[in-house]
Enzyme design. Sequence first.
Site: not given
Length: 269
Positions: A51, A2-3, A167, A253
């Site tokens: 995060k 998660p961002e 990402n 990624r």
Amino acid sequence: MPEGDTVYLVARRLEKALAGKTLLRGEFRVPQLATVDLAGREVLSVGTVGKHLFMRFSGDLTLHSHLMMDGMWDVNVRGGRWHLPAHYARVILTAADVQVIGFRVHDLKLVATAKEHDLVAHLGPDLLDPEWTDEHAERAVANLTADPARELGLALLDQRVLAGVGNLYKCEIAFLLGVTPWTPVSEVDAAQAVALARKLLTTNIRAGTFAQSTTGHVNRTRKNWVYERTRFGCFRCGGKVQVRQQGHDVQRRPTWFCPKDQTGPYPPQ
């Protein structure tokens, strides 16, 4: 993973559910905290740095957690049905009218509230810091440009550079800058990159949803420029969006880009 904006909104939801309430049950299902009981403590606030999520209790105590790739916090009415099997639960917090379950949450630590900063001192400026100033921006730019030869995408994902980009935003920031994520940082306007990163994250938390739109649209097929758009094409030009891997080992990624709208290097297929 998660961002930063997702974690921020999770924290906001947890605070709304628990702040000001006294826990009737505060159970951990991880070995290092298995003997800890938080019952009787009041939940004071919930906040984030990048995060990282911090839940603060009375008695100068803070619970730190990280969602990593598979963690989630679920909010239910007390006695409600859980959304994942019980064996995934690592934290169970129950108040008079609500139950919060941390499923597969990671890096669980209990620390003195005054010592929270020690857990995130290695991070770059938090893009969602409510007290963000020009000094924060200058530090982020200095961090980003410290290694001029580094690929932009890798630098943006490095939480020691600036905290909060994942990402999705990595791909979208590179698109909006008009370069591929493999472009060296030296060829990018670093100040613009930092400003874009902060704008995208803050716009999404103001919207108060988990849509993570970078185009202004919330429809699944229209909300991003290139991220996960191999089926739909570039949202700007309609051309074919390509995807390559960026990074190595645990940092590897999938990375989306439009070769028509973005200049710079990218790996062969």
